[in-house]
Write a protein that holds these residues in place. Structure first.
Motif, PDB file in Angstrom:
ATOM      1  N   PRO A 217       0.802  -1.235   0.000  1.00 24.22           N
ATOM      2  CA  PRO A 217       0.000   0.000   0.000  1.00 24.22           C
ATOM      3  C   PRO A 217       0.831   1.280   0.000  1.00 24.22           C
ATOM      4  N   GLU A 218       1.935   1.302   0.734  1.00 24.43           N
ATOM      5  CA  GLU A 218       2.767   2.504   0.785  1.00 24.43           C
ATOM      6  C   GLU A 218       3.332   2.847  -0.592  1.00 24.43           C
ATOM      7  N   LEU A 219       3.800   1.833  -1.313  1.00 19.88           N
ATOM      8  CA  LEU A 219       4.343   2.056  -2.649  1.00 19.88           C
ATOM      9  C   LEU A 219       3.244   2.463  -3.619  1.00 19.88           C
ATOM     10  N   MET A 220       2.093   1.814  -3.556  1.00 15.90           N
ATOM     11  CA  MET A 220       0.998   2.147  -4.462  1.00 15.90           C
ATOM     12  C   MET A 220       0.548   3.590  -4.278  1.00 15.90           C
ATOM     13  N   ALA A 221       0.440   4.046  -3.033  1.00 14.22           N
ATOM     14  CA  ALA A 221       0.033   5.427  -2.777  1.00 14.22           C
ATOM     15  C   ALA A 221       1.049   6.403  -3.355  1.00 14.22           C
ATOM     16  N   LYS A 222       2.323   6.077  -3.218  1.00 15.66           N
ATOM     17  CA  LYS A 222       3.372   6.961  -3.733  1.00 15.66           C
ATOM     18  C   LYS A 222       3.313   7.060  -5.257  1.00 15.66           C
ATOM     19  N   ILE A 223       3.067   5.951  -5.931  1.00 16.54           N
ATOM     20  CA  ILE A 223       3.044   5.956  -7.399  1.00 16.54           C
ATOM     21  C   ILE A 223       1.794   6.659  -7.923  1.00 16.54           C
ATOM     22  N   VAL A 224       0.640   6.353  -7.351  1.00 15.39           N
ATOM     23  CA  VAL A 224      -0.615   6.931  -7.846  1.00 15.39           C
ATOM     24  C   VAL A 224      -0.642   8.443  -7.630  1.00 15.39           C
ATOM     25  N   SER A 225      -0.009   8.923  -6.568  1.00 19.98           N
ATOM     26  CA  SER A 225      -0.001  10.356  -6.294  1.00 19.98           C
ATOM     27  C   SER A 225       1.007  11.115  -7.143  1.00 19.98           C
ATOM     28  N   SER A 226       1.870  10.419  -7.861  1.00 23.85           N
ATOM     29  CA  SER A 226       2.926  11.069  -8.627  1.00 23.85           C
ATOM     30  C   SER A 226       2.364  11.816  -9.836  1.00 23.85           C
ATOM     31  N   SER A 227       2.877  13.007 -10.057  1.00 26.31           N
ATOM     32  CA  SER A 227       2.486  13.770 -11.243  1.00 26.31           C
ATOM     33  C   SER A 227       3.091  13.181 -12.511  1.00 26.31           C
ATOM     34  N   ASN A 228       4.041  12.259 -12.369  1.00 22.27           N
ATOM     35  CA  ASN A 228       4.687  11.625 -13.522  1.00 22.27           C
ATOM     36  C   ASN A 228       4.065  10.284 -13.901  1.00 22.27           C
ATOM     37  N   LEU A 229       2.992   9.895 -13.221  1.00 24.06           N
ATOM     38  CA  LEU A 229       2.349   8.617 -13.529  1.00 24.06           C
ATOM     39  C   LEU A 229       1.798   8.613 -14.950  1.00 24.06           C
ATOM     40  N   ASN A 280     -21.270  -1.080   5.590  1.00 25.52           N
ATOM     41  CA  ASN A 280     -20.173  -0.129   5.730  1.00 25.52           C
ATOM     42  C   ASN A 280     -19.428   0.057   4.417  1.00 25.52           C
ATOM     43  N   ILE A 281     -19.121   1.317   4.102  1.00 26.98           N
ATOM     44  CA  ILE A 281     -18.261   1.603   2.959  1.00 26.98           C
ATOM     45  C   ILE A 281     -16.880   1.022   3.243  1.00 26.98           C
ATOM     46  N   PHE A 282     -16.268   0.406   2.248  1.00 24.97           N
ATOM     47  CA  PHE A 282     -15.045  -0.370   2.479  1.00 24.97           C
ATOM     48  C   PHE A 282     -13.939   0.446   3.140  1.00 24.97           C
ATOM     49  N   LEU A 283     -13.674   1.661   2.656  1.00 24.26           N
ATOM     50  CA  LEU A 283     -12.571   2.452   3.194  1.00 24.26           C
ATOM     51  C   LEU A 283     -12.854   2.988   4.593  1.00 24.26           C
ATOM     52  N   GLU A 287     -10.455  -3.087   7.930  1.00 27.39           N
ATOM     53  CA  GLU A 287      -9.663  -3.786   6.916  1.00 27.39           C
ATOM     54  C   GLU A 287      -9.376  -2.917   5.701  1.00 27.39           C
ATOM     55  N   GLY A 288     -10.148  -1.869   5.529  1.00 25.95           N
ATOM     56  CA  GLY A 288      -9.905  -0.973   4.400  1.00 25.95           C
ATOM     57  C   GLY A 288      -8.967   0.170   4.728  1.00 25.95           C
ATOM     58  N   ALA A 289      -8.566   0.290   6.006  1.00 22.72           N
ATOM     59  CA  ALA A 289      -7.748   1.427   6.431  1.00 22.72           C
ATOM     60  C   ALA A 289      -6.414   1.485   5.696  1.00 22.72           C
ATOM     61  N   MET A 290      -5.817   0.325   5.413  1.00 15.45           N
ATOM     62  CA  MET A 290      -4.506   0.309   4.771  1.00 15.45           C
ATOM     63  C   MET A 290      -4.537   0.826   3.330  1.00 15.45           C
ATOM     64  N   PHE A 291      -5.732   0.904   2.735  1.00 18.32           N
ATOM     65  CA  PHE A 291      -5.849   1.332   1.342  1.00 18.32           C
ATOM     66  C   PHE A 291      -6.241   2.800   1.205  1.00 18.32           C
ATOM     67  N   ILE A 292      -6.473   3.486   2.317  1.00 16.55           N
ATOM     68  CA  ILE A 292      -7.002   4.849   2.258  1.00 16.55           C
ATOM     69  C   ILE A 292      -6.080   5.790   1.491  1.00 16.55           C
ATOM     70  N   CYS A 317     -19.255   1.080  -3.591  1.00 16.86           N
ATOM     71  CA  CYS A 317     -19.258   1.197  -2.126  1.00 16.86           C
ATOM     72  C   CYS A 317     -17.854   1.075  -1.533  1.00 16.86           C
ATOM     73  N   ILE A 318     -16.873   1.599  -2.255  1.00 14.51           N
ATOM     74  CA  ILE A 318     -15.495   1.608  -1.762  1.00 14.51           C
ATOM     75  C   ILE A 318     -15.159   2.973  -1.175  1.00 14.51           C
ATOM     76  N   VAL A 319     -15.450   4.034  -1.926  1.00 12.42           N
ATOM     77  CA  VAL A 319     -15.099   5.400  -1.532  1.00 12.42           C
ATOM     78  C   VAL A 319     -16.232   6.005  -0.708  1.00 12.42           C
ATOM     79  N   PRO A 320     -15.940   6.599   0.449  1.00 12.51           N
ATOM     80  CA  PRO A 320     -16.982   7.205   1.295  1.00 12.51           C
ATOM     81  C   PRO A 320     -17.690   8.357   0.596  1.00 12.51           C
TER      82      PRO A 320
END
Length: 510
Positions: A217-229, A280-283, A287-292, A317-320
């Protein structure tokens, strides 16, 4: 010992790393001068050289492998190495040990403690052997273990050689492993190389189940947030990728129940069923906390510009809803600003930001292409053209009003200003960039049906296809609605306040 990295001519996947030694260089210089003298003395005869075992080979075989004249014994993994302090001192670990008041400096036998599970008997043997040899064999499979052994004995030269090898070897099969270990052993160059590889290749691996499951999850968040993706098509594709990735991370024990063709459908059904079961919405679940953080990195403001995407986003029903409602309101107010002529587009001094539109395209062949990215872009129909002319290849942007067929309404404002950044590149089979060209960030003021060439390709450079086109656009001025003190207050909604139905006419919010 030196740090010269040489890629072998063979395709065996092993890097041979020669290390120049001052002693060897001196010997070679004297040999060469001797050969010259011999040639001058016997000019009428052809000199013949007999290839003998090099000094480095002799040292490695006699001293390291056979342990001749050893003055210290290293023990680890139920194995003994009969070595020499003068060679071991090349590693900072042993240098500090032998030159200090450590009791080991007076001992003839040292039991080496190995706290790192990555270190193996074979990798430790490679690390110790590199102190006696000009060449080290490092393969893609063993490089991490060798790096860990080099880190253990603080052998910086070998660590750098491993770093160079990892940057050369990085590919889909090992990028996640290399990234994690680069961070563990402080190899910043490898870490940055892995991130750059992910930025360029992540969206082309959406069907690779094994690869997606490996991404933390840490790596995925870093890549998706990149302006160079590199975003393949539009931002909705980033959300879909994360939906499949989160599902795979949740269902690692049953990956054989589906294939890549129906993965997105199965993932949607999985999260919808979870909502029906617990409400409940997944995030918003533990169990969804790690993907926020990863889902927060998606530019949802550019997902909700397409009606079908809005339906899918809410139905999953993933995103609040508390994330979405302020964005719906912000997009609506921005639309009114553009429609009523209040928003004139980005002004001088503006920069691309997290609200800017990310999109991409793959050009499979070197032929003319013309396309648009779908979605409501505030009454601006922007066409992109690739001209494949042999004499002058270029990319062109056009503000379409009447010349081409349109899917949605367009604004008739005399001039629309946009801020853009475009990058074009191609990758080889390992995902490494082989050629690239970019333009921007730059401003354009486009009149009705106005078109501008924004990027020229070097006529002397051969383009490698498929060609990847990634673009970022900013077409409205700001998110503050023209008032720096304006704030969009969050709308308090809970999952229970939403009713999700298959019939889109029944989709309501209360």
């Amino acid at each position: 010992m030196g740090n010269i990295l040489r890629t072998p001519a063979s395709s065996s996947g092993i890097v041979n790393v020669p290390t120049e030694s001052p002693r060897k260089r001196k010997r070679r210089d004297s040999d060469e001068s001797g050969d010259t003298e011999d040639s001058n003395s016997h000019s009428c005869c052809k000199s013949r050289r007999k290839k003998t075992k090099t000094t480095s080979q002799y040292i490695y075989n006699a001293l390291f492998e056979n342990g001749e004249n050893s003055d210290i014994k290293i023990c680890a993994f139920k194995h003994e190495w009969n070595l020499h302090k003068i060679y071991l001192k090349q590693a900072k670990y042993f240098s500090g040990m032998f030159q200090s008041q450590w009791k080991e400096s007076l001992m003839g036998v040292i039991d080496l403690q190995i706290p790192d599970e990555n270190v193996t008997k074979e990798s430790l043997n490679t690390a110790l052997g590199s102190l006696y040899s000009d060449e080290v064999d490092i393969s893609p499979e063993t490089v991490v273990s060798v790096l860990s052994a080099a880190s253990l004995i603080q052998l910086e030269g070998l660590m750098q050689q491993c770093s160079d090898a990892m940057k050369e070897y990085v590919c889909c099969e090992n990028v996640c492993n290399y990234y994690a270990n680069a961070r563990m052993y402080g190899q910043g160059q490898v870490e940055r190389k892995c991130i750059k590889w992910m930025e360029n290749n992540l969206m082309m691996q959406t069907k690779n189940i094994s690869f997606l499951t490996q991404i933390e999850p840490e790596l995925m968040a870093k890549i998706v947030s990149s302006s160079n993706l590199f975003v393949l098509q539009v931002e909705m594709d980033v959300y879909t990728l994360l939906k499949k990735w989160a599902f795979l991370r949740m269902r690692t024990n049953s990956m054989n129940d589906f294939d890549d063709k129906n993965l997105a459908t199965v993932a949607s059904e999985y999260f919808q069923e979870k909502f029906k079961t617990n409400g409940n919405i997944f995030l918003e679940t533990p169990e969804g906390a790690m993907f926020i953080k990863a889902f927060q990195a998606v530019r949802l403001c550019n997902v909700i510009i397409e009606f079908g995407c809005c339906l899918e986003l809410e139905k999953d029903c993933i995103v609040p809803p508390s994330w979405l409602m302020p964005l719906y309101r912000e997009r609506w107010l921005t639309m009114l600003r553009v429609e009523q002529g209040v928003d004139h587009g980005p002004q001088s001094g503006s920069s691309l930001d997290s609200m800017s539109l990310r999109c991409g395209r793959i050009l499979q062949q070197d032929t003319d292409h013309c396309w648009r990215w779908n979605g409501y872009n505030f009454a601006l129909d922007l066409l992109v053209t690739y001209n494949a002319s042999a004499n002058s290849k270029y990319l062109l942007l056009k503000r379409n009003i009447q010349s081409q067929r349109r899917r949605a309404s367009v604004g008739l404002t005399p001039v629309r200003r946009i801020l853009y950044h475009i990058r074009v590149f191609s990758v080889n089979k390992k995902g490494h960039v082989v050629n690239k060209v970019s333009c921007g960030p730059s401003f354009l003021a486009l009149e009705k049906d106005d078109e501008r060439i924004v990027l020229h390709f070097n006529s002397g450079e051969k383009l490698h296809f498929p060609l990847l086109v990634t673009a970022t656009f900013k077409i409205v001025s700001a998110r503050d609605m023209g008032n720096s003190s304006f704030r969009i207050p969050p709308i308090s909604l809970t999952a229970q306040s939403l009713s999700f139905h298959d019939d889109e006419s029944d989709l309501t919010t209360s």
